[in-house]
Every structure is written in C-alpha cells, then in structure tokens.
Design a protein around this motif. Structure first.
Motif, PDB file in Angstrom:
ATOM      1  N   ASP A  67      78.557 -27.236 -56.628  1.00 10.90           N
ATOM      2  CA  ASP A  67      79.108 -27.054 -55.186  1.00 10.90           C
ATOM      3  C   ASP A  67      78.198 -27.647 -54.280  1.00 10.90           C
ATOM      4  O   ASP A  67      78.586 -28.203 -53.195  1.00 10.90           O
ATOM      5  CB  ASP A  67      79.376 -25.325 -54.924  1.00 10.90           C
ATOM      6  N   ILE A  68      76.876 -27.530 -54.281  1.00  6.81           N
ATOM      7  CA  ILE A  68      75.765 -27.740 -53.072  1.00  6.81           C
ATOM      8  C   ILE A  68      74.550 -28.316 -53.962  1.00  6.81           C
ATOM      9  O   ILE A  68      74.377 -27.813 -54.997  1.00  6.81           O
ATOM     10  CB  ILE A  68      75.380 -26.741 -52.365  1.00  6.81           C
ATOM     11  N   ALA A  69      74.067 -29.667 -53.574  1.00  7.47           N
ATOM     12  CA  ALA A  69      72.927 -30.103 -54.242  1.00  7.47           C
ATOM     13  C   ALA A  69      71.931 -30.350 -53.308  1.00  7.47           C
ATOM     14  O   ALA A  69      72.053 -31.100 -52.247  1.00  7.47           O
ATOM     15  CB  ALA A  69      73.491 -31.674 -55.112  1.00  7.47           C
ATOM     16  N   ILE A  70      70.791 -29.909 -53.618  1.00  5.77           N
ATOM     17  CA  ILE A  70      69.541 -29.831 -52.793  1.00  5.77           C
ATOM     18  C   ILE A  70      68.558 -30.802 -53.424  1.00  5.77           C
ATOM     19  O   ILE A  70      68.337 -30.596 -54.751  1.00  5.77           O
ATOM     20  CB  ILE A  70      68.952 -28.690 -52.460  1.00  5.77           C
ATOM     21  N   ALA A  71      68.078 -32.048 -53.126  1.00  5.28           N
ATOM     22  CA  ALA A  71      67.522 -33.114 -53.952  1.00  5.28           C
ATOM     23  C   ALA A  71      66.267 -33.262 -53.335  1.00  5.28           C
ATOM     24  O   ALA A  71      65.997 -33.292 -51.951  1.00  5.28           O
ATOM     25  CB  ALA A  71      68.198 -34.363 -53.921  1.00  5.28           C
ATOM     26  N   ALA A  72      65.140 -33.839 -53.946  1.00  5.69           N
ATOM     27  CA  ALA A  72      63.788 -34.117 -53.674  1.00  5.69           C
ATOM     28  C   ALA A  72      63.961 -35.753 -53.212  1.00  5.69           C
ATOM     29  O   ALA A  72      64.769 -36.145 -53.675  1.00  5.69           O
ATOM     30  CB  ALA A  72      62.859 -34.115 -54.557  1.00  5.69           C
ATOM     31  N   GLU A  73      63.158 -36.006 -52.056  1.00  4.99           N
ATOM     32  CA  GLU A  73      63.372 -37.419 -51.529  1.00  4.99           C
ATOM     33  C   GLU A  73      62.920 -38.199 -52.414  1.00  4.99           C
ATOM     34  O   GLU A  73      63.216 -39.473 -52.456  1.00  4.99           O
ATOM     35  CB  GLU A  73      62.532 -37.556 -50.200  1.00  4.99           C
ATOM     36  N   SER A  74      62.374 -38.006 -53.672  1.00 10.49           N
ATOM     37  CA  SER A  74      62.006 -39.022 -54.632  1.00 10.49           C
ATOM     38  C   SER A  74      63.016 -39.165 -55.806  1.00 10.49           C
ATOM     39  O   SER A  74      62.893 -39.971 -56.876  1.00 10.49           O
ATOM     40  CB  SER A  74      60.630 -38.568 -55.449  1.00 10.49           C
ATOM     41  N   ALA A  75      64.064 -38.218 -55.898  1.00 11.39           N
ATOM     42  CA  ALA A  75      65.011 -38.255 -56.922  1.00 11.39           C
ATOM     43  C   ALA A  75      65.906 -39.686 -56.828  1.00 11.39           C
ATOM     44  O   ALA A  75      66.203 -40.361 -55.907  1.00 11.39           O
ATOM     45  CB  ALA A  75      65.965 -37.263 -56.596  1.00 11.39           C
ATOM     46  N   MET A  76      66.272 -39.911 -58.170  1.00 14.06           N
ATOM     47  CA  MET A  76      67.032 -41.202 -58.293  1.00 14.06           C
ATOM     48  C   MET A  76      68.349 -40.717 -59.219  1.00 14.06           C
ATOM     49  O   MET A  76      68.457 -39.690 -60.120  1.00 14.06           O
ATOM     50  CB  MET A  76      66.351 -42.132 -59.016  1.00 14.06           C
ATOM     51  N   HIS A 135      73.751 -32.825 -50.666  1.00 12.80           N
ATOM     52  CA  HIS A 135      73.947 -32.237 -49.405  1.00 12.80           C
ATOM     53  C   HIS A 135      72.781 -32.058 -48.649  1.00 12.80           C
ATOM     54  O   HIS A 135      72.869 -32.038 -47.322  1.00 12.80           O
ATOM     55  CB  HIS A 135      74.659 -31.072 -49.522  1.00 12.80           C
ATOM     56  N   GLN A 136      71.596 -31.977 -49.255  1.00  8.99           N
ATOM     57  CA  GLN A 136      70.216 -32.037 -48.258  1.00  8.99           C
ATOM     58  C   GLN A 136      69.093 -32.760 -49.156  1.00  8.99           C
ATOM     59  O   GLN A 136      69.050 -32.507 -50.380  1.00  8.99           O
ATOM     60  CB  GLN A 136      69.983 -30.629 -48.092  1.00  8.99           C
ATOM     61  N   VAL A 137      68.346 -33.406 -48.287  1.00 10.48           N
ATOM     62  CA  VAL A 137      67.161 -34.192 -48.882  1.00 10.48           C
ATOM     63  C   VAL A 137      65.748 -33.604 -48.427  1.00 10.48           C
ATOM     64  O   VAL A 137      65.996 -33.469 -47.270  1.00 10.48           O
ATOM     65  CB  VAL A 137      67.245 -35.602 -48.777  1.00 10.48           C
ATOM     66  N   VAL A 138      64.985 -33.143 -49.081  1.00 12.82           N
ATOM     67  CA  VAL A 138      63.669 -32.622 -48.620  1.00 12.82           C
ATOM     68  C   VAL A 138      62.515 -33.174 -49.428  1.00 12.82           C
ATOM     69  O   VAL A 138      62.702 -33.612 -50.563  1.00 12.82           O
ATOM     70  CB  VAL A 138      63.671 -31.115 -48.695  1.00 12.82           C
ATOM     71  N   PRO A 139      61.300 -33.167 -49.001  1.00 19.36           N
ATOM     72  CA  PRO A 139      60.183 -33.405 -49.837  1.00 19.36           C
ATOM     73  C   PRO A 139      60.003 -32.661 -50.995  1.00 19.36           C
ATOM     74  O   PRO A 139      60.422 -31.413 -51.061  1.00 19.36           O
ATOM     75  CB  PRO A 139      58.843 -33.233 -48.744  1.00 19.36           C
ATOM     76  N   ARG A 140      59.643 -33.044 -52.022  1.00 20.01           N
ATOM     77  CA  ARG A 140      59.340 -32.499 -53.153  1.00 20.01           C
ATOM     78  C   ARG A 140      58.968 -31.153 -53.156  1.00 20.01           C
ATOM     79  O   ARG A 140      59.262 -30.026 -53.837  1.00 20.01           O
ATOM     80  CB  ARG A 140      58.473 -33.494 -54.269  1.00 20.01           C
ATOM     81  N   VAL A 141      57.749 -30.970 -52.238  1.00 19.26           N
ATOM     82  CA  VAL A 141      56.943 -29.777 -52.167  1.00 19.26           C
ATOM     83  C   VAL A 141      57.841 -28.726 -51.657  1.00 19.26           C
ATOM     84  O   VAL A 141      57.477 -27.471 -51.666  1.00 19.26           O
ATOM     85  CB  VAL A 141      55.567 -29.845 -51.530  1.00 19.26           C
ATOM     86  N   ASP A 142      58.882 -29.129 -50.886  1.00 21.07           N
ATOM     87  CA  ASP A 142      59.519 -28.228 -49.926  1.00 21.07           C
ATOM     88  C   ASP A 142      61.042 -27.700 -50.891  1.00 21.07           C
ATOM     89  O   ASP A 142      62.011 -27.119 -50.228  1.00 21.07           O
ATOM     90  CB  ASP A 142      59.916 -28.755 -48.813  1.00 21.07           C
ATOM     91  N   LEU A 143      61.315 -28.312 -52.177  1.00 20.93           N
ATOM     92  CA  LEU A 143      62.612 -28.293 -52.737  1.00 20.93           C
ATOM     93  C   LEU A 143      62.748 -26.620 -53.000  1.00 20.93           C
ATOM     94  O   LEU A 143      64.021 -26.446 -52.796  1.00 20.93           O
ATOM     95  CB  LEU A 143      62.487 -28.831 -53.962  1.00 20.93           C
ATOM     96  N   ASP A 144      62.131 -26.075 -53.287  1.00 21.47           N
ATOM     97  CA  ASP A 144      62.166 -24.494 -53.672  1.00 21.47           C
ATOM     98  C   ASP A 144      62.377 -23.887 -52.520  1.00 21.47           C
ATOM     99  O   ASP A 144      63.182 -22.883 -52.485  1.00 21.47           O
ATOM    100  CB  ASP A 144      61.062 -23.704 -54.332  1.00 21.47           C
TER     101      ASP A 144
END
Length: 262
Positions: free
Chosen positions: A121-130, A180-189
């Motif tokens: 339903d919702i995807a939160i991804a690290a900015e390095s994801a491919m 739905h949202q992109v964040v730095p890897r360290v902020d993913l959780d």
C-alpha cells in the motif's frame, strides 16, 4: 530448515522480513510459499494493525533466484503453471491484506522484488534504492506482478519499463508513484516508523474499507460505483468505529482504537 520469511511483532505492528541475505532475498518457491503464508496468517491476526515488509541484508529483493529459474526451465507447462499461480497468490495476498502494508525498501528491488513494492500500500525507500522489471532480459515476462504494477503506476508507465527491462533509480520510482517517500538510508527506519504511527491513528475497519474502496472504484463500472460508495459511507457512519471516531473528535479525546494501539 531456517525460516526464509520471519514474522516479528512489536505491539500492533507486525514485520515480515525476507531472510535470504546471501542471495539478496531472491525468490524461490520456498520463500514465496513462506511469504504467502505469513500474509495469510496476518490477515486473520486481530493483534496486528499494520504490516511492514522488509528484506534482510544488502537488498530488499533482487527478484527470481537463478537456481530456481534453471529448475523451472525443466518443469512441464502444467508444473510451471502451478509455480506461477503460487507467485500470483503471494502478490494478491499482499495487495488484499486487510491491514495496511508498508514496504521498507533498500538496495535492489528487481523483478518480483519491484512487484512486492507495487503490491504494498505504501513504499518508503532509501535514496540509494534501485528498481527494475527486468524479466525481458531473460526472455521472460513480468506477468504475475503486472496487475499490481499497472494498478499502481498505470499502463503508460508500466509498458516501457516492461519492454526495456531497464533499471531505474528511486527518484524516478517516486515520480511515477511506485514509491511514496524517499529518505536517506540512515533515516529509513524513522520514516517507516512515522508512517506506521500515522496508520495507527486511523480506524482499522475504515482502513480495510479504504483498501476495498480504491480497488472497487478503479475496476467497477461507472453506473454501479455511486451506489457502492453511498452504501459504504452509510455503513461507516452507522458502524461502531465511525460513531466512536466522531464522538471522540467532538469530545476532543483520542478514539478507542488509538488507546488500544498504545
């Protein structure tokens, strides 16, 4: 054999973690089966309000396991049909789970891994994801994930990605609505936790109806949809959860379902 899909609970939040980090959580029939059973069991778990889907190790999921694909090449058409039906049932179990499903995406999400993102339903991804629907590179087709991808981003965006099998970055995934949202890897959780907190503020029955509402409105004949939506809001207003939510708002207090979640 160790579990390939683990379920952990923290209060009303259930986390399903793919646990094949040595192969970037690539799918085989065993991981597919365990994931499907995990979501089926959580659908009936009254203690779980929200489900988080995650991958252990460096990637969310790199798609199909090559060893599995080599074995599948030797299957009969009927055996391959059963194998594919099992995979299709997994995406469906995720998309139709009555609880909100949040994908926590890092590293690679290719093929079926990108399909998991689409089915959530919702995807939160690290900015390095491919990402990539890479099946055509193997002479295959993203058939079982296609309904969920097309539902999420539309046919005009899905078809070029299916045809080229190209890999694309998280910003493009966000712009097309796959993420739905992109964040730095360290902020993913932290970002996932924030979305989960927002979900826990909503009524669980209302959220289940919202999921059904979007599917029905997208698929239903226009002549029938107004009757359906009128009946749905009437049920919500007359139901216990709707009455509790309105009363709580008027009384300036938290509704009952938030108190239970806390």
């Amino acid at each position: 054999m160790a579990h390939l899909a683990r379920i952990s609970h923290k209060g009303p939040v259930a986390t399903v973690t793919m646990a094949r980090p040595d192969v970037h959580n690539a799918f085989n029939e065993h991981l597919i089966g365990e994931l499907r059973e995990a979501f089926r069991s959580l659908a009936d778990d009254q203690s779980a309000r929200v489900v988080v889907l995650a991958g252990e190790g460096k990637s969310f999921s790199a798609g199909a396991d090559l060893d599995w694909m080599q074995r599948a090449a030797g299957f009969s058409e009927e055996e391959n049909r059963r194998d594919a039906a099992a995979a299709a049932a997994l995406w469906r179990a995720i998309s139709e789970c009555p609880k909100p499903v949040v994908a926590r995406v890092h590293g690679n999400a290719f093929g079926g891994g990108a399909g998991l993102v689409a089915a959530s339903d919702i995807a939160i991804a690290a900015e390095s994801a491919m990402f990539g629907f890479t099946e055509v590179r193997l002479g295959l087709v993203p058939a079982t994930v296609a309904p969920h991808v097309i539902e999420k981003i539309g046919p005009g965006l899905a078809l070029p990605l299916f045809l080229t099998g190209e890999r694309f970055d998280v910003q493009r995934a966000w712009m097309m609505g796959l993420v739905h949202q992109v964040v730095p890897r360290v902020d993913l959780d932290v970002a996932v936790g924030s979305v989960v907190d927002q979900l826990l503020s909503g009524g669980p029955q209302a959220q289940q109806w919202c999921k059904e509402l979007v599917r029905r409105v997208a698929a239903e004949d226009r002549s029938k949809i107004d009757e359906y939506t009128a009946a749905l809001i009437a049920s919500a207003r007359a139901g216990g959860e709707g009455r509790e939510g309105v009363d709580a708002f008027l009384d300036k207090r938290k509704p009952d379902w938030i108190a239970k979640a806390e």
